[in-house]
Design a protein around this motif. Sequence first.
Motif, PDB file in Angstrom:
ATOM      1  N   THR A 128      26.904  34.680  38.097  1.00  0.00           N
ATOM      2  CA  THR A 128      27.431  35.631  37.118  1.00  0.00           C
ATOM      3  C   THR A 128      27.158  35.227  35.680  1.00  0.00           C
ATOM      4  N   GLY A 129      26.940  33.928  35.457  1.00  0.00           N
ATOM      5  CA  GLY A 129      26.704  33.452  34.097  1.00  0.00           C
ATOM      6  C   GLY A 129      27.970  33.177  33.314  1.00  0.00           C
ATOM      7  N   ASP A 130      29.133  33.275  33.977  1.00  0.00           N
ATOM      8  CA  ASP A 130      30.378  32.980  33.259  1.00  0.00           C
ATOM      9  C   ASP A 130      31.342  32.221  34.166  1.00  0.00           C
ATOM     10  N   TRP A 131      32.404  31.754  33.567  1.00  0.00           N
ATOM     11  CA  TRP A 131      33.409  30.973  34.275  1.00  0.00           C
ATOM     12  C   TRP A 131      34.681  31.804  34.494  1.00  0.00           C
ATOM     13  N   ASP A 132      34.566  33.116  34.667  1.00  0.00           N
ATOM     14  CA  ASP A 132      35.736  33.979  34.808  1.00  0.00           C
ATOM     15  C   ASP A 132      36.640  33.563  35.973  1.00  0.00           C
ATOM     16  N   ALA A 133      36.056  33.144  37.072  1.00  0.00           N
ATOM     17  CA  ALA A 133      36.867  32.753  38.237  1.00  0.00           C
ATOM     18  C   ALA A 133      37.714  31.527  37.921  1.00  0.00           C
ATOM     19  N   VAL A 134      37.145  30.576  37.215  1.00  0.00           N
ATOM     20  CA  VAL A 134      37.899  29.379  36.831  1.00  0.00           C
ATOM     21  C   VAL A 134      39.019  29.765  35.870  1.00  0.00           C
ATOM     22  N   ARG A 135      38.688  30.600  34.880  1.00  0.00           N
ATOM     23  CA  ARG A 135      39.704  31.041  33.921  1.00  0.00           C
ATOM     24  C   ARG A 135      40.855  31.754  34.627  1.00  0.00           C
ATOM     25  N   PHE A 136      40.497  32.615  35.592  1.00  0.00           N
ATOM     26  CA  PHE A 136      41.517  33.347  36.336  1.00  0.00           C
ATOM     27  C   PHE A 136      42.453  32.377  37.065  1.00  0.00           C
ATOM     28  N   CYS A 137      41.882  31.368  37.731  1.00  0.00           N
ATOM     29  CA  CYS A 137      42.705  30.398  38.477  1.00  0.00           C
ATOM     30  C   CYS A 137      43.568  29.551  37.556  1.00  0.00           C
ATOM     31  N   LEU A 138      43.075  29.279  36.361  1.00  0.00           N
ATOM     32  CA  LEU A 138      43.876  28.504  35.414  1.00  0.00           C
ATOM     33  C   LEU A 138      45.049  29.311  34.876  1.00  0.00           C
ATOM     34  N   THR A 139      44.863  30.633  34.761  1.00  0.00           N
ATOM     35  CA  THR A 139      45.951  31.481  34.273  1.00  0.00           C
ATOM     36  C   THR A 139      46.858  31.962  35.405  1.00  0.00           C
ATOM     37  N   ASP A 140      46.355  31.980  36.649  1.00  0.00           N
ATOM     38  CA  ASP A 140      47.145  32.413  37.804  1.00  0.00           C
ATOM     39  C   ASP A 140      46.869  31.474  38.982  1.00  0.00           C
ATOM     40  N   GLY A 152      48.586  30.417  41.360  1.00  0.00           N
ATOM     41  CA  GLY A 152      49.133  30.846  42.651  1.00  0.00           C
ATOM     42  C   GLY A 152      48.153  31.671  43.459  1.00  0.00           C
ATOM     43  N   ALA A 153      47.259  32.370  42.795  1.00  0.00           N
ATOM     44  CA  ALA A 153      46.277  33.191  43.505  1.00  0.00           C
ATOM     45  C   ALA A 153      45.362  32.347  44.373  1.00  0.00           C
ATOM     46  N   ALA A 154      45.095  31.124  43.963  1.00  0.00           N
ATOM     47  CA  ALA A 154      44.223  30.249  44.745  1.00  0.00           C
ATOM     48  C   ALA A 154      44.839  29.930  46.105  1.00  0.00           C
ATOM     49  N   VAL A 155      46.162  30.011  46.186  1.00  0.00           N
ATOM     50  CA  VAL A 155      46.852  29.713  47.439  1.00  0.00           C
ATOM     51  C   VAL A 155      47.247  30.986  48.172  1.00  0.00           C
ATOM     52  N   THR A 156      47.708  31.991  47.437  1.00  0.00           N
ATOM     53  CA  THR A 156      48.275  33.175  48.080  1.00  0.00           C
ATOM     54  C   THR A 156      47.273  34.287  48.366  1.00  0.00           C
ATOM     55  N   ASP A 157      46.309  34.517  47.474  1.00  0.00           N
ATOM     56  CA  ASP A 157      45.372  35.619  47.680  1.00  0.00           C
ATOM     57  C   ASP A 157      44.035  35.299  47.012  1.00  0.00           C
ATOM     58  N   GLN A 158      43.201  34.578  47.737  1.00  0.00           N
ATOM     59  CA  GLN A 158      41.921  34.147  47.180  1.00  0.00           C
ATOM     60  C   GLN A 158      40.957  35.307  46.940  1.00  0.00           C
ATOM     61  N   SER A 159      41.212  36.466  47.544  1.00  0.00           N
ATOM     62  CA  SER A 159      40.331  37.612  47.335  1.00  0.00           C
ATOM     63  C   SER A 159      40.392  38.119  45.894  1.00  0.00           C
ATOM     64  N   LYS A 160      41.428  37.718  45.135  1.00  0.00           N
ATOM     65  CA  LYS A 160      41.546  38.108  43.733  1.00  0.00           C
ATOM     66  C   LYS A 160      40.645  37.290  42.814  1.00  0.00           C
ATOM     67  N   ILE A 161      40.166  36.148  43.299  1.00  0.00           N
ATOM     68  CA  ILE A 161      39.453  35.213  42.428  1.00  0.00           C
ATOM     69  C   ILE A 161      38.032  35.670  42.128  1.00  0.00           C
ATOM     70  N   PHE A 162      37.304  36.082  43.155  1.00  0.00           N
ATOM     71  CA  PHE A 162      35.887  36.421  43.000  1.00  0.00           C
ATOM     72  C   PHE A 162      35.650  37.893  43.299  1.00  0.00           C
ATOM     73  N   GLU A 163      34.733  38.478  42.568  1.00  0.00           N
ATOM     74  CA  GLU A 163      34.277  39.831  42.870  1.00  0.00           C
ATOM     75  C   GLU A 163      33.285  39.749  44.041  1.00  0.00           C
ATOM     76  N   PRO A 164      33.149  40.823  44.824  1.00  0.00           N
ATOM     77  CA  PRO A 164      32.167  40.796  45.912  1.00  0.00           C
ATOM     78  C   PRO A 164      30.772  40.444  45.372  1.00  0.00           C
ATOM     79  N   GLY A 165      30.150  39.487  46.003  1.00  0.00           N
ATOM     80  CA  GLY A 165      28.814  39.064  45.587  1.00  0.00           C
ATOM     81  C   GLY A 165      28.795  37.933  44.586  1.00  0.00           C
TER      82      GLY A 165
END
Length: 148
Positions: free
Chosen positions: A51-63, A65-78
């Motif tokens: 993707t060229g960005d660190w959006d997934a890392v930023r998302f996990c740092l701000t949320d 709990g998503a890394a444990v409860t709902d990993q489908s929120k972290i990455f977009e398909p593909g």
Amino acid sequence: MSLVVAGVLTALLPSITLFGQSVPAAAVVAYGTAVGVFIDLDHFLIARLKTGDWDAVRFCLTDPGAAVTDQSKIFEPGDVGVLSRLLSHVVLTGIAVPVIAIASVPLAIVTGGVLYAHLLADLVWDITLLEDHADAATSVDDLARMFG
């Protein structure tokens, strides 16, 4: 699953020593569990490369709990891709096991066993979701992006 595999292998293998020091069985099991979990950190690097960005890392740092409860929120398909993820896991396992074997063959067996089980579980999961991926894709290109 990593906990179970690490526990079984630790029980079956001779006592593990590193640098002449005996490693407590509980520490080996904790290590194996951590290896099975932290292998997935490669997803963030793959997503960054795609993707060229660190959006997934930023998302996990701000949320976190998503890394444990709902990993489908972290990455977009593909963003990661099934094949890229499996390839990364195989490459990392192929590097880690021989390097660790230099220090301790039994520890390398625990590492390899845990990572093999993780990779097998990922593969079974991906096959189970294959039809869902095909249904969700809007085109052949979209499906290829999910798998790439």
